[in-house]
Design a protein around this motif. Structure first.
Motif, PDB file in Angstrom:
ATOM      1  N   HIS A 114       0.832  -1.199   0.000  1.00 36.90           N
ATOM      2  CA  HIS A 114       0.000   0.000   0.000  1.00 36.90           C
ATOM      3  C   HIS A 114       0.875   1.262   0.000  1.00 36.90           C
ATOM      4  N   LEU A 115       1.953   1.245   0.767  1.00 33.56           N
ATOM      5  CA  LEU A 115       2.855   2.396   0.788  1.00 33.56           C
ATOM      6  C   LEU A 115       3.521   2.628  -0.567  1.00 33.56           C
ATOM      7  N   ARG A 116       3.706   1.584  -1.341  1.00 34.12           N
ATOM      8  CA  ARG A 116       4.307   1.714  -2.677  1.00 34.12           C
ATOM      9  C   ARG A 116       3.286   2.171  -3.726  1.00 34.12           C
ATOM     10  N   SER A 117       2.000   2.114  -3.400  1.00 33.08           N
ATOM     11  CA  SER A 117       0.934   2.457  -4.349  1.00 33.08           C
ATOM     12  C   SER A 117       0.815   3.963  -4.537  1.00 33.08           C
ATOM     13  N   ALA A 118      -0.088   4.358  -5.438  1.00 35.15           N
ATOM     14  CA  ALA A 118      -0.321   5.778  -5.715  1.00 35.15           C
ATOM     15  C   ALA A 118      -0.906   6.511  -4.512  1.00 35.15           C
ATOM     16  N   ASP A 171       3.844   6.141  -4.588  1.00 34.17           N
ATOM     17  CA  ASP A 171       3.661   6.023  -6.042  1.00 34.17           C
ATOM     18  C   ASP A 171       4.972   5.621  -6.722  1.00 34.17           C
ATOM     19  N   VAL A 172       5.481   4.468  -6.289  1.00 34.14           N
ATOM     20  CA  VAL A 172       6.785   3.969  -6.733  1.00 34.14           C
ATOM     21  C   VAL A 172       6.880   3.857  -8.258  1.00 34.14           C
ATOM     22  N   GLU A 189       2.546  17.726   2.738  1.00 33.37           N
ATOM     23  CA  GLU A 189       3.225  18.685   1.861  1.00 33.37           C
ATOM     24  C   GLU A 189       3.808  18.021   0.615  1.00 33.37           C
ATOM     25  N   PHE A 190       3.889  16.691   0.623  1.00 31.66           N
ATOM     26  CA  PHE A 190       4.474  15.950  -0.496  1.00 31.66           C
ATOM     27  C   PHE A 190       3.434  15.076  -1.199  1.00 31.66           C
ATOM     28  N   GLY A 191       2.178  15.394  -1.029  1.00 36.47           N
ATOM     29  CA  GLY A 191       1.126  14.651  -1.718  1.00 36.47           C
ATOM     30  C   GLY A 191       0.835  13.293  -1.111  1.00 36.47           C
ATOM     31  N   LEU A 192       1.260  13.064   0.127  1.00 31.78           N
ATOM     32  CA  LEU A 192       0.995  11.799   0.815  1.00 31.78           C
ATOM     33  C   LEU A 192      -0.175  12.005   1.765  1.00 31.78           C
ATOM     34  N   GLY A 193      -1.312  12.355   1.203  1.00 29.19           N
ATOM     35  CA  GLY A 193      -2.448  12.758   2.006  1.00 29.19           C
ATOM     36  C   GLY A 193      -3.447  11.673   2.342  1.00 29.19           C
ATOM     37  N   TRP A 194      -3.250  10.457   1.860  1.00 28.24           N
ATOM     38  CA  TRP A 194      -4.210   9.381   2.141  1.00 28.24           C
ATOM     39  C   TRP A 194      -4.367   9.241   3.648  1.00 28.24           C
TER      40      TRP A 194
END
Length: 171
Positions: free
Chosen positions: A72-76, A80-81, A143-148
């Motif tokens: 899940h952490l690697r997903s979008a 978003d690896v 701040e880096f788009g990791l808002g999930w």
């Protein structure tokens, strides 16, 4: 710094370096910890004693000891690896501070979003051929788009811990 560091190019010793993160989840009840398995980097100490360089983390190598969570952490939703395989920290300036501290400023890039980042590192050891810097700092993942954040489970800042060993390359 209490020890003079030789000028020249220094290469990160990936086998002797660690970069880890921790973040409270489940409304602050559980701390998720992870370590990046692949780190790289190099730096240059200039004649005036200042330094600059780059640290790179392979986002696909983040390991939290939970396969489903790591996927899940690697997903979008998070890193978003597929589109952003690396996190980079471009050190613009590193200068001796008080005692054994080093004041570092640079640009942190996650998911293609760059933000200024400053931190204080501690010179944990140094000789003519190797040096180790330890640091801990926080990052606001939003701040880096990791808002999930399903049901508000993930709040607060992410803490990054790093122990970075550099070896001097042949001049």
């Amino acid at each position: 710094m209490t020890v003079a560091v030789e000028t020249g190019v220094w290469q990160l010793d990936a086998a002797a370096s660690t970069v880890a993160l921790r973040h409270k989840t489940m409304w602050g009840l559980v701390t998720v910890k992870g370590t990046f398995g692949a780190v790289g980097g190099q730096g240059e100490v200039r004649d005036d004693g200042s330094a600059a360089g780059t640290l790179t983390l392979d986002t696909a190598t983040l390991d939290t000891k939970n396969k489903k969570r790591d996927e899940h952490l690697r997903s979008a939703d998070f890193f978003d690896v597929a589109n952003h395989p690396e996190i980079t920290f471009a050190v613009r300036s590193a200068k001796a501070g008080a005692g054994d501290t080093v004041e570092v400023s640079g640009q942190l890039t996650v998911r293609g979003i760059s933000r200024p980042q400053t931190l204080t590192a501690r010179l944990a050891g140094a000789d003519a051929d190797a040096l180790t810097l330890d640091t801990e700092f926080t990052v606001d993942r939003a701040e880096f788009g990791l808002g999930w954040n399903q049901m508000g489970m993930i709040r607060g800042l992410t803490t990054v811990d790093a122990s970075l060993r550099f070896v001097r390359t042949a001049a």
